[in-house]
Design a protein around this motif. Structure first.
Motif, PDB file in Angstrom:
ATOM      1  N   ILE A   1      -7.471 -20.800  57.220  1.00 45.82           N
ATOM      2  CA  ILE A   1      -6.260 -20.615  56.413  1.00 45.82           C
ATOM      3  C   ILE A   1      -5.574 -21.946  56.121  1.00 45.82           C
ATOM      4  O   ILE A   1      -5.098 -22.205  55.010  1.00 45.82           O
ATOM      5  CB  ILE A   1      -5.287 -19.650  57.126  1.00 45.82           C
ATOM      6  N   VAL A   2      -5.533 -22.810  57.140  1.00 47.61           N
ATOM      7  CA  VAL A   2      -4.828 -24.094  57.008  1.00 47.61           C
ATOM      8  C   VAL A   2      -5.522 -25.028  56.025  1.00 47.61           C
ATOM      9  O   VAL A   2      -4.894 -25.904  55.427  1.00 47.61           O
ATOM     10  CB  VAL A   2      -4.675 -24.768  58.391  1.00 47.61           C
TER      11      VAL A   2
ATOM     12  N   VAL B   1      -6.581 -24.349  53.124  1.00 43.54           N
ATOM     13  CA  VAL B   1      -6.243 -24.030  51.738  1.00 43.54           C
ATOM     14  C   VAL B   1      -5.209 -24.995  51.140  1.00 43.54           C
ATOM     15  O   VAL B   1      -5.405 -25.499  50.040  1.00 43.54           O
ATOM     16  CB  VAL B   1      -5.765 -22.566  51.620  1.00 43.54           C
ATOM     17  N   PRO B   2      -4.063 -25.288  51.845  1.00 39.73           N
ATOM     18  CA  PRO B   2      -3.084 -26.194  51.217  1.00 39.73           C
ATOM     19  C   PRO B   2      -3.620 -27.591  50.979  1.00 39.73           C
ATOM     20  O   PRO B   2      -3.190 -28.266  50.049  1.00 39.73           O
ATOM     21  CB  PRO B   2      -1.920 -26.215  52.225  1.00 39.73           C
ATOM     22  N   ARG B   3      -4.550 -28.027  51.831  1.00 41.74           N
ATOM     23  CA  ARG B   3      -5.144 -29.349  51.620  1.00 41.74           C
ATOM     24  C   ARG B   3      -5.872 -29.399  50.288  1.00 41.74           C
ATOM     25  O   ARG B   3      -5.832 -30.392  49.572  1.00 41.74           O
ATOM     26  CB  ARG B   3      -6.122 -29.674  52.755  1.00 41.74           C
TER      27      ARG B   3
ATOM     28  N   THR C   1      -4.757 -17.033  50.161  1.00 36.52           N
ATOM     29  CA  THR C   1      -4.370 -17.026  51.576  1.00 36.52           C
ATOM     30  C   THR C   1      -4.120 -15.610  52.090  1.00 36.52           C
ATOM     31  O   THR C   1      -4.385 -15.307  53.254  1.00 36.52           O
ATOM     32  CB  THR C   1      -3.110 -17.882  51.791  1.00 36.52           C
TER      33      THR C   1
ATOM     34  N   ASN D   1      -5.746 -13.841  55.181  1.00 37.27           N
ATOM     35  CA  ASN D   1      -4.798 -13.368  56.197  1.00 37.27           C
ATOM     36  C   ASN D   1      -5.118 -11.938  56.631  1.00 37.27           C
ATOM     37  O   ASN D   1      -5.280 -11.648  57.827  1.00 37.27           O
ATOM     38  CB  ASN D   1      -3.381 -13.457  55.622  1.00 37.27           C
TER      39      ASN D   1
ATOM     40  N   ALA E   1       0.460 -18.508  59.797  1.00 40.04           N
ATOM     41  CA  ALA E   1      -0.468 -19.502  59.247  1.00 40.04           C
ATOM     42  C   ALA E   1      -0.440 -19.477  57.724  1.00 40.04           C
ATOM     43  O   ALA E   1      -0.459 -20.528  57.071  1.00 40.04           O
ATOM     44  CB  ALA E   1      -1.882 -19.230  59.756  1.00 40.04           C
ATOM     45  N   GLY E   2      -0.365 -18.266  57.149  1.00 37.33           N
ATOM     46  CA  GLY E   2      -0.297 -18.153  55.694  1.00 37.33           C
ATOM     47  C   GLY E   2       0.987 -18.733  55.142  1.00 37.33           C
ATOM     48  O   GLY E   2       0.986 -19.430  54.122  1.00 37.33           O
TER      49      GLY E   2
ATOM     50  N   ASN F   1       0.928 -22.374  55.500  1.00 37.40           N
ATOM     51  CA  ASN F   1       0.035 -22.846  54.449  1.00 37.40           C
ATOM     52  C   ASN F   1       0.814 -23.083  53.153  1.00 37.40           C
ATOM     53  O   ASN F   1       0.723 -24.150  52.530  1.00 37.40           O
ATOM     54  CB  ASN F   1      -1.070 -21.802  54.245  1.00 37.40           C
ATOM     55  N   ARG F   2       1.593 -22.062  52.755  1.00 40.10           N
ATOM     56  CA  ARG F   2       2.361 -22.180  51.518  1.00 40.10           C
ATOM     57  C   ARG F   2       3.471 -23.225  51.654  1.00 40.10           C
ATOM     58  O   ARG F   2       3.674 -24.058  50.761  1.00 40.10           O
ATOM     59  CB  ARG F   2       2.966 -20.831  51.165  1.00 40.10           C
TER      60      ARG F   2
END
Length: 522
Positions: free
Chosen positions: A162-163, A165-167, A239, A243, A282-283, A286-287
């Motif tokens: 999940i983490v 994704v923002p990267r 995400t 999730n 985590a989601g 993430n956002r």
């Protein structure tokens, strides 16, 4: 933003500690759900009632902590935003005047309002939300480990997924925030032009154009915000799928362990709650992390602003420079505004000397106001040089120039403070001297800054020339909005204290019988 968080480390740290304490209490309450379910299955009503009270107590304490945390967090947030605004204001004061004039005032207002609001919403507030949900995720992971290492390892793997994704979406989301920032600047440009141009539109019966300008600005804002919402929605969908899938995997493993006799039936309630906390957190992290990273573009804008500083003139020998006006000499100066084909001044040469009263004449647009701005260093000549007391003005620090030359522009700005402040402008002025100045210029203590007439504003502006001795005073239509007799009286008072004046005025009889040197710009 790290710099500002560090400056308020104590209050930020206290808020973070309370957020983490809250997370711990809520996770602890979630773990009690397994015991509650087991008591229900065992039909142990006493234990069931005790656990209900304990869970309620944990949540009640959490609510009390939230109250104090909200206060500390908001105080820290506002202190950070104040520091950011102060840094922007400092950067503006250190900019060369010519660079400042390259953009409309609305551009800088957008920095102080819209961009700082974005930093609060996308940056500071987001940081605290990340701390809160990070606490939820960490304590929930620890609780899962206590139930079973298999649950812990599986949850860690899914959290990493999940983490990531923002990267991958950082640049994608950052572009959206930058678009909103630019849209805000354009919105202010359109709306401000309409509001500032109210009088012009009124005269030509075109006030409806204000609505058109606001609509145009609103359309730009709508487009940018909708595009940004679409970007975030796409990331949120990705995400959310990960999730929900992750929570179902944890529930499946819990059920498998129950069938194997490792966990009780009631454990599924706790692991379900803990899984929700882990993966929802985590989601959300993430956002929020993507939002936090997106503010880097705004801070990059601030950095560019800070780089526009007045050149350091350390080599200037202040000790040998006479701190009183003697001469201002223009040598073969030519000037035209950027992008204009019209030459305002062409090979202009003239020497203004101490103890003389000069009047600049010439048709509108012939460079009278431009000459005054060149004299103060607000504008730079395209060719030629300007000498102040025999030294090229480009070599003299701006603060020194402003000590010797006082320029009163056509536009009078009144600040939302007392009349005394509007005269002193923050300078230390003896109260007796201030009273004397107000009496001299006919300024009444009952005047209010927000209800001054045009003539009253002019008197306040003239009163700002508190100490004009040994200085060159530049008056650009400074007596307009004042009746002829009063302007002659005020000018007479000026000549008692100030011996060197350059005046721009379209009222020739304003001078009266005063000895004056006329200079006509053609």
């Amino acid at each position: 933003m790290y710099k500002y968080l560090k400056q308020h480390l104590f209050s930020v740290g206290c808020a973070c500690l309370l957020l983490l304490t809250n997370s711990f209490l809520q996770v602890l309450a979630a773990t009690k759900m397994a015991n509650l379910a087991n008591a229900l299955i065992a039909k142990n009503i006493n234990l069931f009632g005790q656990l209900l009270m304990l869970i309620f107590l944990l949540w009640f304490i959490s609510f009390i902590i939230s109250f104090f945390e909200s206060y500390i967090e908001e105080s820290a947030t506002q202190d950070i935003l104040t520091d950011i605004r102060n840094d922007i204001a400092t950067a503006l004061t250190e900019m060369p005047e010519s660079d400042f004039q390259n953009n409309p005032v609305d551009y800088y207002e957008s920095y102080l309002q819209n961009d700082v609001n974005l930093i609060q919403r996308e940056g500071v507030n987001t940081f605290f939300r990340i701390v809160r949900f990070s606490g939820n995720a960490i304590f929930a992971l620890i609780a899962l480990y206590l139930y079973s290492p298999i649950l812990f390892i599986t949850a860690i793997f899914l959290v990493v997924l999940i983490v990531l994704v923002p990267r991958l979406c950082k640049k994608y989301l950052s572009n959206g925030v930058e678009e909103i920032s630019k849209a805000n600047e354009k919105f202010l440009k359109y709306t401000s032009s309409g509001l500032h141009g109210y009088e012009t539109l009124f005269v030509f019966n075109a006030l409806s154009e204000i609505k058109k300008l606001v609509d145009t600005g609103s359309s730009i804002l709508k487009k940018a915000n909708v595009h940004n919402a679409i970007r975030r929605s796409i990331v949120d969908i990705i995400t959310s799928v990960v999730n929900i899938g992750s929570q179902l995997i944890i529930l499946g493993i819990t059920g498998f362990l129950h069938f194997k006799g490792v966990l009780s039936a009631g454990a599924i309630l706790s692991t379900a709650e803990l899984a929700t906390k882990v993966f929802d957190s985590a989601g959300i992290i993430n956002r929020y992390l993507a939002q936090l990273l997106s503010t880097s573009g705004i801070f990059a804008k601030f950095s560019k602003l800070k780089n526009l500083v007045i050149p350091d003139k350390q080599k200037f020998d202040l000790a040998s420079f006479p701190m009183q006006f003697k001469t201002l000499e223009f040598r073969d100066v030519s000037f035209s505004y950027p992008g204009s084909r019209t030459t305002i001044l062409s090979h202009f040469s003239y020497a203004f000397t101490r103890d003389n009263f000069y009047k600049l004449n010439g048709d509108s647009g012939r460079g009278k106001s431009t000459l005054l701005k060149l004299a103060t260093g607000q504008l730079k000549p395209n060719s030629g040089e300007i000498l102040l007391n025999g030294i090229n003005i480009n070599q003299i620090p701006q603060k020194v120039i402003n000590e010797l030359i006082i320029y009163l522009p056509q536009k009078v700005t009144i600040f939302p403070y007392s009349i005394n402040y509007n005269i002193s402008l923050g300078r230390k002025v003896n109260l007796e001297k201030l009273a004397s100045i107000k009496e001299k210029f006919g300024i009444d203590d009952s005047w209010q800054y927000n209800s001054l007439s045009g003539g009253q504003k002019r008197r306040v502006a003239l009163a700002r020339l508190i100490d004009s001795t040994n200085k060159l005073v530049l008056l650009d239509e400074s007596f307009s909005s004042i009746d002829l007799k009063s302007s002659q009286d005020l000018l007479q008072m000026f000549l008692k204290d100030c011996k060197t004046i350059i005046l721009v005025s379209h009222r020739n009889n304003e001078i009266g019988d005063f000895p004056v040197k006329n200079l006509t710009l053609k």
